[in-house]
Design an enzyme around this catalytic site. Structure first.
Site, PDB file in Angstrom:
ATOM      1  N   ASP A   7       5.872 -14.533  -0.860  1.00 40.16           N
ATOM      2  CA  ASP A   7       7.082 -14.339  -1.661  1.00 40.16           C
ATOM      3  C   ASP A   7       7.973 -15.577  -1.703  1.00 40.16           C
ATOM      4  O   ASP A   7       8.983 -15.592  -2.415  1.00 40.16           O
ATOM      5  CB  ASP A   7       7.881 -13.128  -1.151  1.00 40.16           C
ATOM      6  CG  ASP A   7       8.158 -13.220   0.354  1.00 40.16           C
ATOM      7  OD1 ASP A   7       8.449 -14.324   0.844  1.00 40.16           O
ATOM      8  OD2 ASP A   7       8.082 -12.182   1.034  1.00 40.16           O
ATOM      9  N   ARG A  27       0.769  -1.252   0.000  1.00 36.42           N
ATOM     10  CA  ARG A  27       0.000   0.000   0.000  1.00 36.42           C
ATOM     11  C   ARG A  27       0.797   1.297   0.000  1.00 36.42           C
ATOM     12  O   ARG A  27       0.202   2.366  -0.135  1.00 36.42           O
ATOM     13  CB  ARG A  27      -0.974  -0.010   1.181  1.00 36.42           C
ATOM     14  CG  ARG A  27      -2.081  -1.022   0.971  1.00 36.42           C
ATOM     15  CD  ARG A  27      -3.091  -1.035   2.093  1.00 36.42           C
ATOM     16  NE  ARG A  27      -4.089  -2.073   1.876  1.00 36.42           N
ATOM     17  CZ  ARG A  27      -3.910  -3.355   2.165  1.00 36.42           C
ATOM     18  NH1 ARG A  27      -2.787  -3.755   2.712  1.00 36.42           N
ATOM     19  NH2 ARG A  27      -4.852  -4.239   1.921  1.00 36.42           N
ATOM     20  N   HIS A  81      -1.445 -17.614   3.432  1.00 35.05           N
ATOM     21  CA  HIS A  81      -2.101 -16.914   2.333  1.00 35.05           C
ATOM     22  C   HIS A  81      -1.684 -17.468   0.975  1.00 35.05           C
ATOM     23  O   HIS A  81      -1.839 -16.813  -0.049  1.00 35.05           O
ATOM     24  CB  HIS A  81      -1.857 -15.406   2.439  1.00 35.05           C
ATOM     25  CG  HIS A  81      -2.485 -14.813   3.670  1.00 35.05           C
ATOM     26  ND1 HIS A  81      -2.189 -13.570   4.160  1.00 35.05           N
ATOM     27  CD2 HIS A  81      -3.408 -15.325   4.535  1.00 35.05           C
ATOM     28  CE1 HIS A  81      -2.899 -13.332   5.262  1.00 35.05           C
ATOM     29  NE2 HIS A  81      -3.631 -14.394   5.508  1.00 35.05           N
TER      30      HIS A  81
HETATM   31  P1  CNA Z   1       1.444  -5.419   7.020  1.00 33.98           P
HETATM   32  O1  CNA Z   1       0.028  -5.224   7.422  1.00 33.98           O
HETATM   33  O2  CNA Z   1       1.964  -4.606   5.883  1.00 33.98           O
HETATM   34  O3  CNA Z   1       2.345  -5.182   8.323  1.00 33.98           O
HETATM   35  C1  CNA Z   1       3.733  -5.216   8.273  1.00 33.98           C
HETATM   36  C2  CNA Z   1       4.276  -4.905   9.653  1.00 33.98           C
HETATM   37  O4  CNA Z   1       5.658  -5.044   9.591  1.00 33.98           O
HETATM   38  C3  CNA Z   1       3.957  -3.503  10.149  1.00 33.98           C
HETATM   39  O5  CNA Z   1       3.648  -3.521  11.518  1.00 33.98           O
HETATM   40  C4  CNA Z   1       5.272  -2.740   9.889  1.00 33.98           C
HETATM   41  O6  CNA Z   1       5.497  -1.702  10.800  1.00 33.98           O
HETATM   42  C5  CNA Z   1       6.273  -3.853  10.079  1.00 33.98           C
HETATM   43  N1  CNA Z   1       7.511  -3.694   9.311  1.00 33.98           N
HETATM   44  C6  CNA Z   1       7.650  -3.564   7.974  1.00 33.98           C
HETATM   45  N2  CNA Z   1       8.962  -3.517   7.646  1.00 33.98           N
HETATM   46  C7  CNA Z   1       9.636  -3.606   8.815  1.00 33.98           C
HETATM   47  C8  CNA Z   1      11.012  -3.606   9.159  1.00 33.98           C
HETATM   48  N3  CNA Z   1      11.968  -3.529   8.226  1.00 33.98           N
HETATM   49  N4  CNA Z   1      11.354  -3.708  10.469  1.00 33.98           N
HETATM   50  C9  CNA Z   1      10.404  -3.799  11.433  1.00 33.98           C
HETATM   51  N5  CNA Z   1       9.093  -3.812  11.175  1.00 33.98           N
HETATM   52  C10 CNA Z   1       8.711  -3.720   9.882  1.00 33.98           C
HETATM   53  O7  CNA Z   1       1.768  -6.929   6.647  1.00 33.98           O
HETATM   54  P2  CNA Z   1       1.172  -8.280   7.214  1.00 33.98           P
HETATM   55  O8  CNA Z   1       1.968  -9.378   6.673  1.00 33.98           O
HETATM   56  O9  CNA Z   1       0.892  -8.183   8.656  1.00 33.98           O
HETATM   57  O10 CNA Z   1      -0.239  -8.305   6.498  1.00 33.98           O
HETATM   58  C11 CNA Z   1      -0.971  -8.716   5.817  1.00 33.98           C
HETATM   59  C12 CNA Z   1      -0.935  -8.982   4.292  1.00 33.98           C
HETATM   60  C13 CNA Z   1       0.161  -8.295   3.545  1.00 33.98           C
HETATM   61  C14 CNA Z   1      -0.681 -10.441   4.108  1.00 33.98           C
HETATM   62  O11 CNA Z   1      -1.805 -10.984   3.483  1.00 33.98           O
HETATM   63  C15 CNA Z   1       0.521 -10.556   3.191  1.00 33.98           C
HETATM   64  O12 CNA Z   1       0.333 -11.602   2.266  1.00 33.98           O
HETATM   65  C16 CNA Z   1       0.582  -9.265   2.469  1.00 33.98           C
HETATM   66  N6  CNA Z   1       1.925  -8.913   1.915  1.00 33.98           N
HETATM   67  C17 CNA Z   1       2.881  -9.849   1.704  1.00 33.98           C
HETATM   68  C18 CNA Z   1       4.098  -9.499   1.159  1.00 33.98           C
HETATM   69  C19 CNA Z   1       5.146 -10.551   0.946  1.00 33.98           C
HETATM   70  O13 CNA Z   1       4.809 -11.696   0.650  1.00 33.98           O
HETATM   71  N7  CNA Z   1       6.416 -10.205   1.118  1.00 33.98           N
HETATM   72  C20 CNA Z   1       4.374  -8.171   0.822  1.00 33.98           C
HETATM   73  C21 CNA Z   1       3.365  -7.224   1.054  1.00 33.98           C
HETATM   74  C22 CNA Z   1       2.152  -7.604   1.602  1.00 33.98           C
END
Ligand code: CNA
Length: 257
Positions: free
Chosen positions: A89, A16, A106
């Site tokens: 991923d 987002r 997921h």
């Molecule tokens: P989210 O809701 O985006 O939360 C991410 C959390 O991680 C937040 O609290 C951030 O503050 C924290 N965060 C991010 N980067 C850092 C960092 N470098 N150091 C410390 N804290 C950090 O993501 P969730 O996974 O909780 O949420 C839900 C969705 C997002 C899931 O369905 C995922 O599949 C989906 N998603 C996945 C990916 C992936 O596969 N890499 C990428 C983006 C979203």
């Protein structure tokens, strides 16, 4: 329990963030709203936006980081009962954590299913199509093939129900890099016994760590990699981590070349 925050240090954008987020980069397809790429109705009408995301996240484009290898080291030491991840991923697998230790809540790009005849395929079979911006089709019936990513309204994989037996057995719960906002995943944090310490490693306090703390909860706030490094140092596992990461880097370098 892990989420998108363990993969941002690998360079995988979240969905987002304005500008850099994957959702922003889907605008060229003129989708009505970003979440449409994970909706089946929309997918059947126009699968292209989803496959743009698939091209980005297909296994092989990114490498695991320190946080993933810490989880791998837990496994190597026989300490990892299960890793529940929301990430799609594939970096947990790429870090060498065997699929039977994983619950990819997921879904995954590692396998794919024909939307018409339901035949299953290895995700790798369609790498060429996805990289060439082609929508993959079933060899048997020509239906569109969808990677096994959980779309809105779809059921979570059967393996998710392992939580019913895993969580009561855990001695310690790590919650790393997740906002704990997506259900039913988020509720798992409350499923360990009340005597079990829960360790949050995240930028901010989330879920029950913010609103229903237990006396034995621990929060290491800040960058995920920094938090894991601190823990590794306290455990005196620094050398083992370095050896593991070097070995895995050489493997990935060899594969790439
Ligand atoms: P989210 O809701 O985006 O939360 C991410 C959390 O991680 C937040 O609290 C951030 O503050 C924290 N965060 C991010 N980067 C850092 C960092 N470098 N150091 C410390 N804290 C950090 O993501 P969730 O996974 O909780 O949420 C839900 C969705 C997002 C899931 O369905 C995922 O599949 C989906 N998603 C996945 C990916 C992936 O596969 N890499 C990428 C983006 C979203």
């Amino acid at each position: 329990m892990a989420g998108a925050g363990i993969s941002t240090p690998s360079g995988i954008p979240d969905f987002r963030s304005p500008g850099s987020g994957l959702y922003s980069n889907l605008q060229q397809y003129d989708i009505p709203y970003p979440e449409a790429i994970f909706e089946l109705m929309y997918f059947f009408a126009n699968p292209k936006p989803f496959f743009t995301l698939a091209k980005e996240l297909y296994p092989g484009n990114y490498r695991p980081n320190y946080a993933h290898y810490f989880l791998r080291l837990l496994h190597d030491k026989g300490l990892l009962l299960r890793l529940y991840t929301q990430n799609i991923d594939g970096l947990e697998r790429a870090a060498g954590i065997p699929p039977d230790r994983l619950v990819e809540a997921h879904g995954t790009f590692a396998t794919a299913t024909c939307t018409v005849c339901r035949r299953k395929f290895p995700g790798e079979d369609f790498r060429g199509d996805v990289m060439a911006d082609k929508v993959p089709h079933c060899r048997a019936c020509t239906g569109v093939v969808k990677p096994d990513i959980v779309f809105f309204g779809e059921e979570l994989p059967q393996r998710f129900f392992l939580h019913l037996t895993d969580f009561p057995m855990a001695d310690l719960l790590f919650v790393i890099g997740t906002s704990l906002e997506v259900e039913p995943f988020a509720s798992l944090a409350g499923a360990v016994r009340s005597s079990v310490p829960r360790v949050l490693i995240n930028r901010d306090l989330v879920g029950p760590f913010a609103w229903r703390q237990r006396h034995n909860d621990v929060a290491q706030l800040g960058d995920v990699v920094g938090g894991v490094e601190t823990l590794v140092e306290l455990l005196d596992w620094k050398e083992e981590m370095e050896t593991l990461m070097q070995k895995e880097k050489e493997k990935l370098d060899a594969k790439d070349s």
